[in-house]
Write a protein that holds these residues in place. Structure first.
Motif, short mmCIF file in Angstrom:
data_model
loop_
_atom_site.label_atom_id
_atom_site.label_comp_id
_atom_site.label_asym_id
_atom_site.label_seq_id
_atom_site.Cartn_x
_atom_site.Cartn_y
_atom_site.Cartn_z
N ILE A 196 0.88 -1.24 -0.03
CA ILE A 196 0.02 0.05 0.09
C ILE A 196 0.78 1.23 0.09
O ILE A 196 0.61 2.22 -0.89
N LYS A 197 2.03 1.23 0.77
CA LYS A 197 2.89 2.49 0.92
C LYS A 197 3.40 2.50 -0.60
O LYS A 197 3.49 3.67 -0.91
N ARG A 198 4.01 1.32 -1.19
CA ARG A 198 4.49 1.53 -2.57
C ARG A 198 3.42 2.23 -3.43
O ARG A 198 3.63 2.93 -4.35
N GLY A 199 2.11 1.56 -3.32
CA GLY A 199 1.16 2.20 -4.41
C GLY A 199 0.86 3.56 -4.54
O GLY A 199 0.33 4.17 -5.15
N LEU A 200 1.07 4.22 -3.17
CA LEU A 200 0.82 5.43 -2.91
C LEU A 200 1.87 6.52 -3.83
O LEU A 200 1.26 7.68 -4.29
N PHE A 201 2.92 5.88 -4.32
CA PHE A 201 3.82 6.65 -5.11
C PHE A 201 3.23 6.83 -6.46
O PHE A 201 3.78 7.77 -7.29
N ALA A 202 2.34 5.81 -6.92
CA ALA A 202 1.60 5.99 -8.31
C ALA A 202 0.70 7.10 -8.14
O ALA A 202 0.29 7.47 -9.42
N LEU A 203 0.40 7.83 -7.28
CA LEU A 203 -0.52 8.73 -7.47
C LEU A 203 0.19 10.19 -7.97
O LEU A 203 -0.40 11.23 -8.47
N SER A 204 1.44 9.91 -8.24
CA SER A 204 2.16 10.87 -8.84
C SER A 204 2.04 10.97 -10.61
O SER A 204 1.85 12.17 -10.88
N ILE A 205 1.20 9.97 -10.93
CA ILE A 205 0.96 10.03 -12.29
C ILE A 205 -0.27 10.89 -12.45
O ILE A 205 -0.31 11.67 -13.27
N PRO A 206 -1.45 10.51 -11.70
CA PRO A 206 -2.53 11.56 -11.95
C PRO A 206 -2.37 13.11 -11.63
O PRO A 206 -2.79 13.82 -12.07
N ASN A 256 6.88 9.13 -14.91
CA ASN A 256 7.14 10.37 -14.56
C ASN A 256 7.70 11.23 -15.48
O ASN A 256 7.47 12.57 -15.73
N ILE A 257 8.87 10.84 -15.71
CA ILE A 257 10.04 11.68 -16.47
C ILE A 257 9.70 11.72 -17.83
O ILE A 257 9.55 12.73 -18.36
N GLY A 258 8.93 10.65 -18.42
CA GLY A 258 8.45 10.46 -19.68
C GLY A 258 7.32 11.52 -19.93
O GLY A 258 7.33 12.46 -21.04
N MET A 259 6.28 11.74 -18.96
CA MET A 259 5.10 12.63 -18.99
C MET A 259 5.49 13.77 -19.00
O MET A 259 5.29 14.81 -19.67
N ILE A 260 6.55 14.23 -17.95
CA ILE A 260 6.98 15.70 -17.98
C ILE A 260 7.66 16.04 -19.12
O ILE A 260 7.32 17.18 -19.55
N THR A 261 8.70 15.26 -19.64
CA THR A 261 9.31 15.54 -20.71
C THR A 261 8.32 15.74 -22.01
O THR A 261 8.50 16.96 -22.77
#
Length: 221
Positions: free
Chosen positions: A17-27, A94-99
């Motif tokens: 669950i803690k790891r999964g929270l990092f995925a919130l960076s995408i939305p 994250n890097i791909g989307m920001i780029t």
């Protein structure tokens, strides 16, 4: 012994669950897209002869919209089964989307859409997509970029079953094709998305996570 096993299982799921929270960076990153997906003056046209050969096909709207489910499901699979590949995936996404967003700002493109006269279910789905998503900022395709990255990390993982890998690859390919068949992207957008995905994948392939020491990250040449 039984209580110890329960504690271990509980700890593992807390870790997931803690790891999964990092995925919130995408939305969160995606929140900036509506500001970019607007007409801002002159746009670039990347039409090629290949695009002339690709017909519009309304049925490909299904794999196109399945992209959101595709990302969620296979990200969760990696989050649970292979945390190293999961973190690599998040970093490259994250890097791909920001780029891509930076490219969209400095190099806006436009993809004209076909006139749709049908009133059936699939035609309405395409029309709803067109209404929700303006035809700007398409190079490289984020749909393609993310689909290829997820397929690469799922395929590379030794902790994911062959069946899951096959399903992931089939869905990834269908999503990539859908971007052209429903005229959301040009062929050049797709090629750029694929190339960029492989560049990111190989750039971070040697990244190692020392996950037993508070998530320390090291880069090994």
């Amino acid at each position: 012994m039984e209580q110890l096993q329960k504690k271990i299982v509980t700890y593992q799921w807390k870790d997931v669950i803690k790891r999964g929270l990092f995925a919130l960076s995408i939305p969160l990153i995606s929140l900036t897209y509506p500001m970019l997906n607007q007409y801002r003056g002159n746009t670039n046209d990347l039409f090629t002869f290949v695009d002339k050969l690709i017909p519009f096909n309304k049925f490909f709207i299904l794999p196109y919209v399945s992209w959101y489910i595709f990302i969620a499901v296979f990200s969760v699979i990696l989050c649970i089964a292979d945390k190293e590949k999961y973190f690599k995936l998040l970093i490259t996404l994250n890097i791909g989307m920001i780029t891509c967003y930076i490219i969209y700002y400095f190099y806006p493109t436009y993809v004209p859409r076909p006139l749709i006269l049908g009133t059936d279910f699939f035609s309405n789905l395409v029309l709803n997509l067109y209404a929700a998503d303006n035809p700007y900022n398409c190079f490289p395709s984020i749909h393609v970029l993310n689909s290829v990255l997820i397929a690469l990390y799922i395929y590379e993982s030794e902790k994911v079953s062959k069946c899951t890998k096959v399903i992931c690859i089939i869905m990834s390919v269908s999503i990539i094709l859908s971007t052209m068949f429903i005229k959301q992207h040009y062929f050049a957008d797709v090629i750029a998305g694929v190339i960029f995905a492989f560049i990111l994948y190989f750039s971070f392939r040697n990244l190692k996570f020392n996950l037993h020491k508070r998530g320390t990250i090291t880069y090994i040449e």
